[in-house]
Design an enzyme around this catalytic site. Structure first.
Site, PDB file in Angstrom:
ATOM      1  N   CYS B  91     -11.702   5.499  18.652  1.00  0.00           N
ATOM      2  CA  CYS B  91     -12.442   6.206  18.066  1.00  0.00           C
ATOM      3  C   CYS B  91     -11.757   7.621  17.862  1.00  0.00           C
ATOM      4  O   CYS B  91     -10.859   7.801  16.881  1.00  0.00           O
ATOM      5  CB  CYS B  91     -13.505   6.895  18.633  1.00  0.00           C
ATOM      6  SG  CYS B  91     -14.980   8.089  18.471  1.00  0.00           S
ATOM      7  N   HIS B 192     -15.754   0.767  19.355  1.00  0.00           N
ATOM      8  CA  HIS B 192     -15.500   0.899  20.119  1.00  0.00           C
ATOM      9  C   HIS B 192     -15.294  -0.321  21.453  1.00  0.00           C
ATOM     10  O   HIS B 192     -16.479  -0.844  21.617  1.00  0.00           O
ATOM     11  CB  HIS B 192     -16.571   2.264  21.398  1.00  0.00           C
ATOM     12  CG  HIS B 192     -16.568   3.161  21.707  1.00  0.00           C
ATOM     13  ND1 HIS B 192     -15.842   4.144  22.238  1.00  0.00           N
ATOM     14  CD2 HIS B 192     -17.098   3.394  20.486  1.00  0.00           C
ATOM     15  CE1 HIS B 192     -15.902   5.516  21.137  1.00  0.00           C
ATOM     16  NE2 HIS B 192     -16.202   5.431  20.231  1.00  0.00           N
ATOM     17  N   GLU B 194     -13.918  -1.627  23.925  1.00  0.00           N
ATOM     18  CA  GLU B 194     -14.551  -1.985  25.352  1.00  0.00           C
ATOM     19  C   GLU B 194     -16.530  -1.993  25.885  1.00  0.00           C
ATOM     20  O   GLU B 194     -16.896  -1.968  26.444  1.00  0.00           O
ATOM     21  CB  GLU B 194     -13.993  -0.242  25.803  1.00  0.00           C
ATOM     22  CG  GLU B 194     -14.787   1.154  26.022  1.00  0.00           C
ATOM     23  CD  GLU B 194     -14.311   1.747  24.409  1.00  0.00           C
ATOM     24  OE1 GLU B 194     -13.562   1.092  23.587  1.00  0.00           O
ATOM     25  OE2 GLU B 194     -14.576   2.882  24.580  1.00  0.00           O
TER      26      GLU B 194
END
Lengths: 265, 215
Positions: B91, B192, B194
């Site tokens: 990001c 993202h 994660e």
């Protein structure tokens, strides 16, 4: 193509997930991290965690539970309840939240929205608006008024005007709850949603009143919402996220397939 | 799953740059799940000698660059990337690799040609939610991940005027934008991983295993 999101909401009181009707008559629905993990596996697109005891009783957000929840859900986590300052927001983000939801405190201190957006970016700031129908008047021209303190107190503020103001201040997303519909299973208030979605460029999450898949479809198709949030129907296993998404896909709405998180070895 | 061989019991040392830009819990947890031994570096001195350097982050470029400078990170990151050591930017951690940000005029690291620009023609902004990531060439970081798989985005800006050959993947929101870049052992993703469920964890596991192979 950007997917329309299905978001289970964990209303948390004293460290447990609860669900009541119109914010009262709360009943125990489970442990926040466990439920978050279950929903992630079942295909939830995001989790919203609202510490609903925080605002009325003046307690801070339960950072430890937020962190345990964040570590078990490999999907985004929005946390609300008890965030009163930029430092509070920093603590919640550091505990593992991706976004923070501001509600009562943003109404009392709109500058908080601006300060939080300046520090962490608009994309991390959700403004939650609890609204109910009221006779249209000079003060409430839209016929929807803002209520705060968990739906208990009207503040003489027009909900649609507050929505546009919140976005001007830096909100990157709005979570719009119909207090009239919340927990009643009478469907989302699509008029409320349409009044707000037509005026703001940011994504709007619809909340309050979900009974079944057709309500999710209506919130998006008729209300213009980008995402739909529900609690009780998921906690009580009346509907699975997969069934909701299947109905949305059938209605021609773009959804992420309901495949869950399989934690790798 | 297909892709690089699993780590044979050894936990790979990974350093996550902690410059105060948001949620580190989820990236750490994802890296640990992928078999990494994670440390946070609040200053460049704490980077130690990992096999993989991760720069996460959300928010605006100017305050992020201020905090990177305050921590002494700028020369460390530039040297790391110049040596083509394994690097993952997520990001804002990708956006900072470009030359400048149109958001606040910040001069950024300049590792990659391009600017961070507001998404053009977006029907909603910020771009929040799951969207399809379309690869333009094969890359081992995406091994075992279906073409057009959904990943989670939350941003209003993305790389623009990026060199064509480093654009690994694109996503559409009003218009197409750069969703991932790759050059040597550098990988940058606008989404993202994660927070992107199974496919996100798979990507992170692939990156960790690639770093193990490069170490």
């Amino acid at each position: 193509m950007l997917r329309r999101r299905v978001i289970p909401c964990l209303d948390v009181a004293n460290g447990r997930v609860v669900k009541g009707t119109r914010f009262v008559d709360l009943r125990d629905e489970g442990d926040p991290p466990e439920l978050a993990e279950r929903y992630a596996r079942e295909g939830a697109d995001e989790i919203v965690f609202l510490d609903i005891t925080a605002a009325p009783e003046g307690r801070g957000t339960l950072l430890e539970i937020v962190e345990r929840t964040a570590r078990r859900a490999f999907i985004p986590l929005t946390v609300g309840g008890g965030v009163r300052s930029v430092d509070d927001m920093r603590d919640v983000l550091r505990a593992g939240a991706d976004k923070v939801s501001l509600n009562t405190r943003a109404v009392e201190d709109p500058g908080l929205v601006r300060r939080c957006a300046a520090r962490f970016g608009s994309q991390a700031v959700v403004v939650a608006i609890d609204a109910r129908r009221a006779p249209a008047s000079d003060g409430i021209p839209s016929g929807f008024e803002v209520v705060v303190k968990g739906g208990r107190q009207a503040v003489g503020l027009d909900a649609v005007a507050w929505a546009t103001r919140a976005v001007e201040l830096g909100a990157g997303e709005l979570l719009v709850t119909s207090i009239d519909r919340d927990g009643t299973k009478s469907g989302f208030d699509t008029e409320l949603l349409r009044a707000i979605c037509g005026l703001v460029p940011v994504p709007v999450i619809a909340s309050g009143g979900a009974a079944g898949p057709e309500d999710f479809v209506a919130a998006i198709r008729d209300g213009g919402a980008d995402a739909v949030l529900a609690a009780g129907i998921f906690h009580r296993r009346e509907w699975t996220i997969a069934a909701i998404k299947a109905a949305m896909a059938e209605a021609g709405l773009p959804v992420r397939p309901a495949v869950g998180v399989t934690v790798l070895p | 799953m297909t892709g690089p061989e699993p780590l044979a019991g050894r936990r790979l040392p990974v350093t996550v740059v902690d410059y105060g830009a948001g949620n580190l819990v989820s990236i750490e947890q994802a890296l640990v799940t992928a078999g990494a031994d994670v440390r946070r570096a609040a200053t460049a001195d704490e980077i130690a000698d990992p096999a993989l350097l991760v720069v996460p982050g959300v928010g605006a470029s100017a305050p992020a660059m201020d905090r990177l400078r305050a921590g002494g990170f700028v020369p460390a990151i530039l040297g790391w990337i110049a040596a083509d050591r394994p690097f993952l930017g997520i990001c804002l951690g990708l956006q900072l690799l470009f030359q400048a940000s149109d958001e606040d005029g910040a001069v950024t690291l300049g590792v990659l040609r391009g600017h961070t620009a507001r998404l053009e023609g977006a029907p909603t902004l910020p771009h929040i939610g799951w969207n399809q990531v379309e690869r333009r060439f094969d890359h081992p970081a995406f091994a075992g991940i279906a073409p057009g798989a959904d990943f989670y985005f939350v941003h209003s800006y993305a790389g623009a005027r990026v060199d064509d050959e480093v654009i690994l993947a694109e996503t559409e929101h009003g218009a197409r934008f750069t969703a991932a870049v790759a050059r040597g052992n550098l990988l940058g993703v606008q989404f993202h991983p994660e927070r992107s469920g199974t496919d996100g964890l798979r990507l992170i596991a692939n990156v960790v295993r690639l770093a193990a192979g490069a170490a």
